[in-house]
Design a protein around this motif. Structure first.
Motif, PDB file in Angstrom:
ATOM      1  N   ASP A 155       0.988  -1.164  -0.160  1.00 56.46           N
ATOM      2  CA  ASP A 155      -0.219  -0.010   0.082  1.00 56.46           C
ATOM      3  C   ASP A 155       0.924   1.323  -0.094  1.00 56.46           C
ATOM      4  N   LEU A 156       1.117   1.832  -1.242  1.00 61.39           N
ATOM      5  CA  LEU A 156       1.929   2.883  -1.317  1.00 61.39           C
ATOM      6  C   LEU A 156       1.491   4.262  -0.692  1.00 61.39           C
ATOM      7  N   ASP A 157       0.289   4.278  -0.544  1.00 59.66           N
ATOM      8  CA  ASP A 157      -0.278   5.358   0.265  1.00 59.66           C
ATOM      9  C   ASP A 157      -0.131   5.474   1.775  1.00 59.66           C
ATOM     10  N   LEU A 158       0.140   4.268   2.124  1.00 62.89           N
ATOM     11  CA  LEU A 158       0.580   4.017   3.725  1.00 62.89           C
ATOM     12  C   LEU A 158       1.857   4.319   3.956  1.00 62.89           C
ATOM     13  N   PHE A 159       2.944   3.693   2.966  1.00 63.15           N
ATOM     14  CA  PHE A 159       4.315   3.791   3.099  1.00 63.15           C
ATOM     15  C   PHE A 159       5.057   5.032   2.606  1.00 63.15           C
ATOM     16  N   LYS A 160       4.650   6.077   3.019  1.00 62.54           N
ATOM     17  CA  LYS A 160       5.153   7.568   2.907  1.00 62.54           C
ATOM     18  C   LYS A 160       6.043   8.287   4.021  1.00 62.54           C
ATOM     19  N   PHE A 217      19.552  -1.791  18.703  1.00 64.59           N
ATOM     20  CA  PHE A 217      18.771  -3.065  17.852  1.00 64.59           C
ATOM     21  C   PHE A 217      17.490  -3.088  18.643  1.00 64.59           C
ATOM     22  N   ILE A 218      16.220  -3.020  17.461  1.00 66.28           N
ATOM     23  CA  ILE A 218      14.740  -3.183  18.025  1.00 66.28           C
ATOM     24  C   ILE A 218      14.053  -4.143  16.746  1.00 66.28           C
ATOM     25  N   TRP A 219      13.507  -4.985  17.415  1.00 68.80           N
ATOM     26  CA  TRP A 219      12.720  -6.082  16.675  1.00 68.80           C
ATOM     27  C   TRP A 219      11.486  -5.876  16.714  1.00 68.80           C
ATOM     28  N   PHE A 220      10.747  -5.868  15.462  1.00 70.90           N
ATOM     29  CA  PHE A 220       9.273  -5.622  15.502  1.00 70.90           C
ATOM     30  C   PHE A 220       8.544  -6.945  14.985  1.00 70.90           C
ATOM     31  N   GLN A 236       0.717  -1.465  11.113  1.00 74.17           N
ATOM     32  CA  GLN A 236       1.377  -0.899   9.882  1.00 74.17           C
ATOM     33  C   GLN A 236       1.877   0.728   9.990  1.00 74.17           C
ATOM     34  N   PRO A 237       0.969   1.262  10.493  1.00 74.91           N
ATOM     35  CA  PRO A 237       1.596   2.991  10.514  1.00 74.91           C
ATOM     36  C   PRO A 237       2.900   3.078  11.325  1.00 74.91           C
ATOM     37  N   LEU A 238       3.184   2.096  12.519  1.00 75.02           N
ATOM     38  CA  LEU A 238       4.182   2.248  13.003  1.00 75.02           C
ATOM     39  C   LEU A 238       5.391   1.630  12.595  1.00 75.02           C
ATOM     40  N   ILE A 239       4.943   0.401  11.774  1.00 74.16           N
ATOM     41  CA  ILE A 239       6.206  -0.078  10.913  1.00 74.16           C
ATOM     42  C   ILE A 239       6.716   0.795   9.923  1.00 74.16           C
ATOM     43  N   ILE A 246      10.254  -4.789   0.593  1.00 70.80           N
ATOM     44  CA  ILE A 246       9.532  -3.995  -0.429  1.00 70.80           C
ATOM     45  C   ILE A 246       9.012  -2.724   0.411  1.00 70.80           C
ATOM     46  N   GLU A 247       8.590  -2.998   1.891  1.00 73.84           N
ATOM     47  CA  GLU A 247       8.160  -1.742   2.386  1.00 73.84           C
ATOM     48  C   GLU A 247       9.269  -0.884   2.828  1.00 73.84           C
ATOM     49  N   ALA A 248      10.602  -1.519   2.793  1.00 74.28           N
ATOM     50  CA  ALA A 248      11.649  -0.717   3.314  1.00 74.28           C
ATOM     51  C   ALA A 248      12.038   0.340   2.066  1.00 74.28           C
TER      52      ALA A 248
END
Length: 335
Positions: free
Chosen positions: A140-145, A194-197, A228-231, A255-257
């Motif tokens: 969702d490219l609208d989210l990952f901005k 280091f932080i793991w989600f 997802q918004p916090l990712i 891909i989100e990265a």
């Protein structure tokens, strides 16, 4: 043309990559104005698009066959990515392979996320001759901005200082996701945070994963499951994204990265060949020692920041997934 999107135990798997993939399917069908339902009791559909392979899924595709419905089976899993998952993964992988092949072959066609997983499935004797399509699970490219306040909000949320160098990882508590190596790197590199989600029940995790998650280090945090918004915020705010996964059918976090222009170091495994170039799109490492070296080199300025990678995400947008799914559905209806 109406589609029944089916995934057994959607509430349970909702936090997993599979859960997000199904949400993306819903959004993709909406983009293409394709009518769909999630109601397993519905009978006025034309195509059963099935995403899981548990007991209820078996009865769903048997029922659909008897009703003369078309079946699209989504192959999210292979023996290879199952093997290094939970307890007894290696011991039961052959049984798992037999079962998923039995399920998948009941589809009129099979969809799988990547050409890599398509090639694996085509190598299974039980699936010889089946039509298999490679279609990304999408993003969702609208989210990952990126947002200008991401770094500030992220530091405040997790108690970091602006001077901290922060490395994030994403995934379930399973060996395949590389969490054991992630924790080992935190031990070796105390100068970085280091932080793991992500999380999953430790009761079904392998002993090395349980030990890793229970590790207490001043520079290591486990954030658990977050929406997802916090990712997105974490990927946009971190200094480095680490993806030490051992096997994937796609690997949505990378891909989100790419959408967030996060510099990433990923494991050098075949799934990423051809679309993630070493030293151009990402940095690749074969083992924990090489990960350690490249992390140090990056923060020492020996490796430049990588960020021109948005097109990789753009090529896997929900809009493109919708068009590809529509084509598959149309082909199936013509058969």
């Amino acid at each position: 043309m109406k589609v029944l999107l089916y995934a057994e135990g959607l509430k349970t798997i909702g936090k997993s990559g599979l859960g997000h993939a199904i949400k993306h399917q819903m959004a993709a069908l909406e983009k293409e104005n394709i009518p769909y339902t999630l109601d397993p009791k519905c009978t006025d559909y034309d195509i059963l698009h099935i995403n899981t392979y548990f007991a209820k899924s078996f009865f769903m595709f048997r029922k659909a066959k008897k009703m003369g419905k078309k079946i699209v089976y989504h192959a999210h899993s292979t023996e290879e990515d199952y093997r290094d998952g939970f307890i007894l993964g290696h011991a039961t992988s052959k049984i798992f392979k037999w079962w998923i092949c039995y399920c998948y072959k009941h589809g009129d066609v099979i969809i799988t996320p990547t050409p890599y997983s398509k090639k694996i499935l085509e190598g299974y004797d039980a699936l010889k001759g089946k039509k298999i399509y490679a279609i990304s699970n999408g993003i969702d490219l609208d989210l990952f901005k990126k947002n200008k306040d991401d770094r500030k909000n992220f530091l405040k949320r997790y108690g970091y200082k602006s001077s901290n160098k922060i490395i994030i990882g994403i995934g379930l508590y399973i060996r395949r996701k590389g969490i054991v190596d992630f924790v080992e790197l935190a031990k070796r590199l105390p100068q970085y945070e280091f932080i793991w989600f992500g999380e999953s029940p430790l009761s079904v995790a392998t002993s090395d994963v349980k030990k890793a998650v229970k590790t207490e280090l001043p520079n290591l945090k486990f954030a658990g499951y977050v929406e997802q918004p916090l990712i997105r915020e974490a990927l946009c705010a971190c200094d480095l994204y680490l993806f030490p996964t051992l096997e994937e059918t796609e690997g949505i976090p990378i891909i989100e990265a790419c959408a967030c222009a996060a510099t990433s170091i990923i494991r050098d495994i075949p799934i990423f060949d051809g679309w993630l170039r070493d030293n151009k799109d990402v940095y690749k490492a074969k083992d924990v020692d090489e990960f350690e070296t490249k992390i140090k080199d990056y923060f020492d300025g020996k490796l430049p920041k990588l960020g021109n990678i948005y097109k990789i995400a753009e090529d896997r947008s929900i809009e493109k997934v919708g068009k590809e799914l529509k084509k598959v559905y149309e082909d199936v209806m013509k058969k």
